[in-house]
Design a protein around this motif. Structure first.
Motif, PDB file in Angstrom:
ATOM      1  N   LYS A 123       0.755  -1.241   0.095  1.00 38.24           N
ATOM      2  CA  LYS A 123      -0.072   0.006  -0.036  1.00 38.24           C
ATOM      3  C   LYS A 123       1.101   1.266  -0.076  1.00 38.24           C
ATOM      4  O   LYS A 123       1.943   1.397   0.752  1.00 38.24           O
ATOM      5  CB  LYS A 123      -0.867   0.141   1.286  1.00 38.24           C
ATOM      6  CG  LYS A 123      -2.108  -0.840   1.128  1.00 38.24           C
ATOM      7  CD  LYS A 123      -2.872  -0.952   2.502  1.00 38.24           C
ATOM      8  CE  LYS A 123      -3.857   0.108   2.157  1.00 38.24           C
ATOM      9  NZ  LYS A 123      -4.938   0.142   2.949  1.00 38.24           N
ATOM     10  N   SER A 125       0.384   4.128   1.396  1.00 33.73           N
ATOM     11  CA  SER A 125       0.252   4.734   2.459  1.00 33.73           C
ATOM     12  C   SER A 125       1.439   4.187   3.387  1.00 33.73           C
ATOM     13  O   SER A 125       2.179   4.930   4.097  1.00 33.73           O
ATOM     14  CB  SER A 125      -0.969   4.607   3.379  1.00 33.73           C
ATOM     15  OG  SER A 125      -1.412   3.148   3.454  1.00 33.73           O
ATOM     16  N   LEU A 229     -14.592   2.958   7.365  1.00 37.91           N
ATOM     17  CA  LEU A 229     -14.135   4.279   6.961  1.00 37.91           C
ATOM     18  C   LEU A 229     -13.720   5.398   7.726  1.00 37.91           C
ATOM     19  O   LEU A 229     -14.627   5.506   8.742  1.00 37.91           O
ATOM     20  CB  LEU A 229     -14.649   4.685   5.634  1.00 37.91           C
ATOM     21  CG  LEU A 229     -14.757   3.837   4.056  1.00 37.91           C
ATOM     22  CD1 LEU A 229     -15.801   4.366   3.201  1.00 37.91           C
ATOM     23  CD2 LEU A 229     -13.402   3.818   3.572  1.00 37.91           C
ATOM     24  N   GLU A 245      -5.500   7.806   8.239  1.00 39.86           N
ATOM     25  CA  GLU A 245      -6.849   6.841   8.162  1.00 39.86           C
ATOM     26  C   GLU A 245      -6.811   5.492   7.887  1.00 39.86           C
ATOM     27  O   GLU A 245      -5.512   5.155   7.001  1.00 39.86           O
ATOM     28  CB  GLU A 245      -7.567   7.460   6.689  1.00 39.86           C
ATOM     29  CG  GLU A 245      -9.043   7.123   6.800  1.00 39.86           C
ATOM     30  CD  GLU A 245      -9.224   5.724   6.051  1.00 39.86           C
ATOM     31  OE1 GLU A 245     -10.306   4.906   6.540  1.00 39.86           O
ATOM     32  OE2 GLU A 245      -8.301   5.084   5.477  1.00 39.86           O
ATOM     33  N   ASN A 247      -7.442   2.822   6.425  1.00 40.17           N
ATOM     34  CA  ASN A 247      -7.283   2.262   5.113  1.00 40.17           C
ATOM     35  C   ASN A 247      -6.265   2.749   4.524  1.00 40.17           C
ATOM     36  O   ASN A 247      -6.155   2.062   3.266  1.00 40.17           O
ATOM     37  CB  ASN A 247      -8.869   2.453   4.402  1.00 40.17           C
ATOM     38  CG  ASN A 247     -10.000   1.795   5.321  1.00 40.17           C
ATOM     39  OD1 ASN A 247     -10.081   0.314   5.437  1.00 40.17           O
ATOM     40  ND2 ASN A 247     -10.806   2.570   5.944  1.00 40.17           N
ATOM     41  N   LEU A 249      -6.324   6.198   3.297  1.00 40.35           N
ATOM     42  CA  LEU A 249      -6.831   7.324   2.340  1.00 40.35           C
ATOM     43  C   LEU A 249      -5.871   8.393   2.350  1.00 40.35           C
ATOM     44  O   LEU A 249      -5.823   9.165   1.487  1.00 40.35           O
ATOM     45  CB  LEU A 249      -8.470   7.505   2.770  1.00 40.35           C
ATOM     46  CG  LEU A 249      -9.513   6.386   2.555  1.00 40.35           C
ATOM     47  CD1 LEU A 249     -10.715   6.921   3.001  1.00 40.35           C
ATOM     48  CD2 LEU A 249      -9.553   6.232   0.947  1.00 40.35           C
ATOM     49  N   TYR A 250      -5.674   8.802   3.673  1.00 40.83           N
ATOM     50  CA  TYR A 250      -4.699   9.988   3.924  1.00 40.83           C
ATOM     51  C   TYR A 250      -3.689   9.944   5.067  1.00 40.83           C
ATOM     52  O   TYR A 250      -4.009   8.782   5.892  1.00 40.83           O
ATOM     53  CB  TYR A 250      -5.456  11.356   3.947  1.00 40.83           C
ATOM     54  CG  TYR A 250      -6.592  11.284   4.990  1.00 40.83           C
ATOM     55  CD1 TYR A 250      -6.332  11.331   6.457  1.00 40.83           C
ATOM     56  CD2 TYR A 250      -7.871  10.774   4.438  1.00 40.83           C
ATOM     57  CE1 TYR A 250      -7.348  11.315   7.037  1.00 40.83           C
ATOM     58  CE2 TYR A 250      -9.005  10.669   5.543  1.00 40.83           C
ATOM     59  CZ  TYR A 250      -8.618  11.154   6.807  1.00 40.83           C
ATOM     60  OH  TYR A 250      -9.853  10.999   7.830  1.00 40.83           O
ATOM     61  N   PHE A 263      -2.155  12.551   0.339  1.00 36.75           N
ATOM     62  CA  PHE A 263      -3.142  11.445  -0.104  1.00 36.75           C
ATOM     63  C   PHE A 263      -2.157  10.468  -1.216  1.00 36.75           C
ATOM     64  O   PHE A 263      -2.299  10.454  -2.469  1.00 36.75           O
ATOM     65  CB  PHE A 263      -4.239  11.912  -0.964  1.00 36.75           C
ATOM     66  CG  PHE A 263      -4.935  12.946  -0.092  1.00 36.75           C
ATOM     67  CD1 PHE A 263      -6.278  12.600   0.703  1.00 36.75           C
ATOM     68  CD2 PHE A 263      -4.763  14.246   0.211  1.00 36.75           C
ATOM     69  CE1 PHE A 263      -6.758  13.315   1.273  1.00 36.75           C
ATOM     70  CE2 PHE A 263      -5.433  15.143   0.954  1.00 36.75           C
ATOM     71  CZ  PHE A 263      -6.719  14.718   1.612  1.00 36.75           C
ATOM     72  N   VAL A 266      -3.942   7.535  -4.679  1.00 38.01           N
ATOM     73  CA  VAL A 266      -4.727   7.827  -5.724  1.00 38.01           C
ATOM     74  C   VAL A 266      -4.861   6.616  -6.723  1.00 38.01           C
ATOM     75  O   VAL A 266      -5.884   6.510  -7.014  1.00 38.01           O
ATOM     76  CB  VAL A 266      -4.233   9.419  -6.146  1.00 38.01           C
ATOM     77  CG1 VAL A 266      -5.232   9.431  -7.259  1.00 38.01           C
ATOM     78  CG2 VAL A 266      -4.419  10.338  -5.047  1.00 38.01           C
ATOM     79  N   LEU A 269      -4.539   2.622  -4.233  1.00 40.45           N
ATOM     80  CA  LEU A 269      -4.859   2.626  -2.884  1.00 40.45           C
ATOM     81  C   LEU A 269      -4.658   1.329  -2.081  1.00 40.45           C
ATOM     82  O   LEU A 269      -3.879   1.414  -0.898  1.00 40.45           O
ATOM     83  CB  LEU A 269      -6.312   3.004  -2.535  1.00 40.45           C
ATOM     84  CG  LEU A 269      -6.836   3.246  -1.153  1.00 40.45           C
ATOM     85  CD1 LEU A 269      -6.043   4.089  -0.352  1.00 40.45           C
ATOM     86  CD2 LEU A 269      -8.481   3.490  -1.270  1.00 40.45           C
TER      87      LEU A 269
END
Length: 317
Positions: A123, A125, A229, A245, A247, A249-250, A263, A266, A269
């Motif tokens: 991921k 992130s 979420l 976040e 998951n 997301l950010y 972020f 994109v 994810l």
């Protein structure tokens, strides 16, 4: 073009087929031949096999095991014995004995790759946060708290697995990706445990040799309007922190001098694209070590099995 056979034609098989189509010669095998034929047609596949052994006997280069976890161990061993590379869905296996056996077998087939489809290792992130930690932006790690609590119904084979093994394993991989080592101590609690049923909620505390403390709260029985979420997790260091976040997301990063919001996912994810690229590279480069392989799975599953040993003590009381 390399030949890859997807084994099992449930929902997750479509994720892998989508990432691999037009990159390999796709083939399919399932107990339901009609399902396999439909997937082959949908994703530009070729040969459809009636049996797994038929696929292994052919000149394919690799298999993607999308079968239930209870048969993963046997499926991986059969593929390695037949000289095929493997991408196997998580969890890699369902018991400590199976895990030890798989590690041993993989050691004797070092020219082949076993990629565990733990997409959280890929991921964006996680990759961003690991970079921030390695660069010292938040100092030495002191505390991590990861949370993902929602309501999920389990059907079919999922009903036979505890939530920690089937879903929480994702977040243990995330934690391992952040810490890059195994904990010295695992302390597990199961707040909603009901005797005779699979666990649906766990609180896992991991303690490391340098004093780092990590907590994971994971549940399938806590109502949440957003179905998980916009829940947040945190990584605290001696100089700053990362709030993200859960998951991916950010990611918000700050220390005494600077703060910023990113972020990072994109275009990928959930990391499926990067995971497929790693798998393809492993097929083309014999002996390549994947980002998510048996050693990573061993580290993460050892936490699960240690937690479940403590759960067994509750059952015996």
């Amino acid at each position: 073009m390399k030949k890859v056979c997807i084994v099992g034609c449930g929902a997750i098989s479509r994720v892998h087929a989508k990432q691999l189509r037009r990159k390999v010669d796709l083939r399919f095998v399932s107990r339901n031949v009609e399902k396999a034929s439909a997937l082959s047609e949908a994703y530009g596949g070729g040969v459809v096999y009636n049996e797994y052994q038929d696929a292994l006997a052919d000149d394919i280069d690799a298999v993607v095991l999308c079968t239930p976890p209870a048969v993963h161990a046997d499926g991986v061993k059969a593929a390695l014995s037949a000289g095929k590379n493997v991408l196997v869905e998580k969890p890699l296996c369902i018991s400590k004995a199976e895990l030890e056996s798989l590690v041993s077998v993989a050691e004797t087939h070092r020219d082949l790759s076993v990629v565990v489809a733990e997409n959280y290792y890929y991921k964006p992130s996680l990759l961003l946060m690991r970079k921030i930690i390695r660069e010292g932006f938040i100092g030495d790690l002191e505390r991590i708290h990861v949370r993902k609590c929602f309501t999920q119904q389990s059907e079919g084979w999922k009903n036979e697995c505890g939530a920690l093994l089937e879903g929480g394993i994702h977040f243990l991989a995330l934690i391992s990706g952040l810490t890059e080592r195994a904990p010295e101590q695992v302390v597990a609690k199961f707040p909603s445990f009901v005797s005779g049923e699979c666990e649906r909620r766990s609180h896992i505390e991991l303690n490391y040799s340098d004093g780092l403390n990590v907590c994971l709260d994971y549940a399938w029985d806590i109502p949440d309007r957003m179905h998980g979420l916009f829940q947040h997790s945190i990584v605290c260091g001696s100089k700053g922190e990362i709030l993200f976040e859960s998951n991916g997301l950010y990611v918000r990063i700050r220390n005494s001098k600077k703060r910023f919001l990113k972020f990072p996912g994109v275009f990928d994810l959930m990391g499926y694209k990067a995971q497929a690229q790693d798998f393809l590279a492993c097929i083309c480069q014999p002996g390549r070590t994947p980002k998510s392989g048996i050693l990573q799975a061993q580290r993460d599953l050892n936490i699960v099995f240690s937690a479940y040993e403590q759960l067994e003590e509750l059952r015996d009381e």
